[in-house]
Design a protein around this motif. Structure first.
Motif, PDB file in Angstrom:
ATOM      1  N   ASP A 190      -5.360   6.317   7.047  1.00  0.00           N
ATOM      2  CA  ASP A 190      -5.348   5.879   8.438  1.00  0.00           C
ATOM      3  C   ASP A 190      -3.936   5.755   8.995  1.00  0.00           C
ATOM      4  O   ASP A 190      -2.953   5.632   8.258  1.00  0.00           O
TER       5      ASP A 190
ATOM      6  N   SER B  23      -0.692   4.110  10.453  1.00  0.00           N
ATOM      7  CA  SER B  23       0.035   2.853  10.205  1.00  0.00           C
ATOM      8  C   SER B  23      -0.606   2.019   9.104  1.00  0.00           C
ATOM      9  O   SER B  23      -0.719   0.796   9.221  1.00  0.00           O
ATOM     10  N   SER B  24      -1.004   2.678   8.011  1.00  0.00           N
ATOM     11  CA  SER B  24      -1.720   1.976   6.943  1.00  0.00           C
ATOM     12  C   SER B  24      -0.939   1.856   5.643  1.00  0.00           C
ATOM     13  O   SER B  24      -1.413   1.221   4.706  1.00  0.00           O
ATOM     14  N   ARG B  25       0.279   2.431   5.569  1.00  0.00           N
ATOM     15  CA  ARG B  25       1.007   2.472   4.311  1.00  0.00           C
ATOM     16  C   ARG B  25       2.363   1.781   4.419  1.00  0.00           C
ATOM     17  O   ARG B  25       3.098   1.951   5.393  1.00  0.00           O
TER      18      ARG B  25
ATOM     19  N   THR C 235       0.848  -1.194   0.000  1.00  0.00           N
ATOM     20  CA  THR C 235       0.000   0.000   0.000  1.00  0.00           C
ATOM     21  C   THR C 235       0.883   1.244   0.000  1.00  0.00           C
ATOM     22  O   THR C 235       1.972   1.250   0.595  1.00  0.00           O
TER      23      THR C 235
ATOM     24  N   ARG D 134       3.578   2.205   8.209  1.00  0.00           N
ATOM     25  CA  ARG D 134       3.711   1.042   9.073  1.00  0.00           C
ATOM     26  C   ARG D 134       5.157   0.933   9.559  1.00  0.00           C
ATOM     27  O   ARG D 134       6.070   1.479   8.941  1.00  0.00           O
TER      28      ARG D 134
ATOM     29  N   SER E  92      -4.663  -0.535  -1.920  1.00  0.00           N
ATOM     30  CA  SER E  92      -4.839   0.908  -1.749  1.00  0.00           C
ATOM     31  C   SER E  92      -3.594   1.675  -2.177  1.00  0.00           C
ATOM     32  O   SER E  92      -2.549   1.599  -1.527  1.00  0.00           O
TER      33      SER E  92
END
Length: 264
Positions: free
Chosen positions: A139, A141-143, A82, A170, A106
Motif C-alpha cells: 500500500d 505510505s506503508s513502509r 515495516t 512513509r 509486515s
C-alpha cells in the motif's frame, strides 16, 4: 555492543531455537530484480536459482550473508518497523529483516521470478509476493524502509522505479539499494571484466556444478557494466524528491545508494 556482536548474538538466538519474533530474540534499535522486460534474463535466473546462494557465498568469500545483515542493522530501525525487499531473490536480505525487526507487522519480499520466490519461502520468508520496481505490491505510505540487494540495475526506468519507491515509503522512510559498480578507470574496468566474465565465470561454474552459472556471471558483468553511473543514479533520486542522498563505497565493486523520503 558492535554491529558484529549483534549479528553473532542473533545467530546464537536462532541456533538455540528461540523464535526471532519473541521478546527473547535480539533485535536492532540477494541477483534477481525487475526482470520482467527480458524473458531471457528471467529464464537465466530461473535456471540458476538453486545455485544462487552458493555462488554468492563463493564470490564474496563467505561474507555475503553477513553484509546483508549488517545493512539491515545500519538502518537503525525500531524493532516493529515495516519493510519491503524489492528483488528479494532467495530471501537473504528479507530474512535478515525478519531477524532484526522481530516485532514488525509486515516484512515483504518481492521478486518477479517464481523459482526465486519458492526458494525464499522455503528458507523461511513469511510473506513473498510477485512484483518488481515498476510495481511494488504494498500500500501507499506503508513502509518504514525499502531495501534491495543488487537488483536496481534491472529497473527499466529509474525515474519510474524511484517514484514507485516514494509511493510506498512513509514520510521519513529509509531507502538502501545495494549494487555493484564497475571501476571508472579503463584499466580497472578491463581487469574486472576478465576476472568476472572470463576466468571467474568458468571457475565458479565448475565450483557450483552448473554451466548455467557461467552464463549468469557473463550476464552479471554485462548488466553491471551497462548500469547508469553513480552520479546519474544520485541525480535521479534527487529528482524524485528524496533527501539525505548519498553513495557509500563498501569495498571492491560493492556500493550502497541511500536516501530518505521527505517529511511533509
Amino acid at each position: 555492543m558492535t554491529t558484529d556482536d549483534r549479528i553473532r548474538d542473533a545467530d546464537q538466538t536462532v541456533a538455540q531455537g528461540v523464535d526471532p519474533r519473541s521478546d527473547a530474540a535480539v533485535s536492532t534499535d540477494d541477483l534477481a530484480g525487475d526482470l520482467t522486460g527480458d524473458p531471457a534474463v528471467m529464464e537465466l535466473y530461473a535456471r540458476t536459482a538453486d545455485r544462487y546462494d552458493r555462488l554468492n557465498t563463493l564470490i564474496s568469500f563467505g561474507t555475503s550473508n553477513w553484509y546483508r545483515r549488517r545493512t539491515i542493522l545500519s538502518l537503525k530501525l525500531p524493532k516493529d518497523a515495516t519493510l519491503v525487499d524489492v528483488g528479494c531473490g532467495t530471501g537473504v536480505l528479507t530474512l535478515a529483516a525478519q531477524r532484526f525487526l522481530p516485532d514488525s507487522t509486515s516484512i515483504v519480499g518481492v521478486d518477479p521470478c517464481s523459482e526465486m520466490r519458492a526458494l525464499a519461502e522455503g528458507a523461511g520468508v513469511r510473506d513473498v509476493r510477485p512484483g518488481s520496481f515498476s510495481h511494488i505490491p504494498v500500500d501507499d505510505s506503508s513502509r518504514d524502509a525499502v531495501v534491495s540487494g543488487y537488483a536496481i540495475r534491472y529497473a527499466e526506468d529509474l525515474d519510474e522505479a524511484f517514484r514507485e519507491i516514494r509511493r510506498v515509503l512513509r514520510p521519513g522512510g529509509r531507502l538502501v539499494l545495494l549494487e555493484m559498480m564497475v571501476p571508472r578507470s579503463p584499466r580497472g574496468h578491463r581487469a574486472m571484466e576478465v576476472m568476472i566474465k572470463g576466468v571467474g565465470s568458468r571457475v565458479f561454474a565448475i565450483a557450483c556444478g552448473s554451466w548455467s552459472v557461467r552464463d549468469l556471471l557473463r550476464h552479471f558483468w554485462d548488466s553491471i557494466s551497462s548500469f547508469a553511473p553513480r552520479d546519474v543514479v544520485l541525480g535521479k533520486l534527487k529528482d524524485a524528491g528524496f533527501t539525505e542522498i548519498e553513495y557509500r563505497p563498501a569495498g571492491g565493486l560493492l556500493g550502497e545508494f541511500r536516501a530518505t523520503a521527505p517529511v511533509g
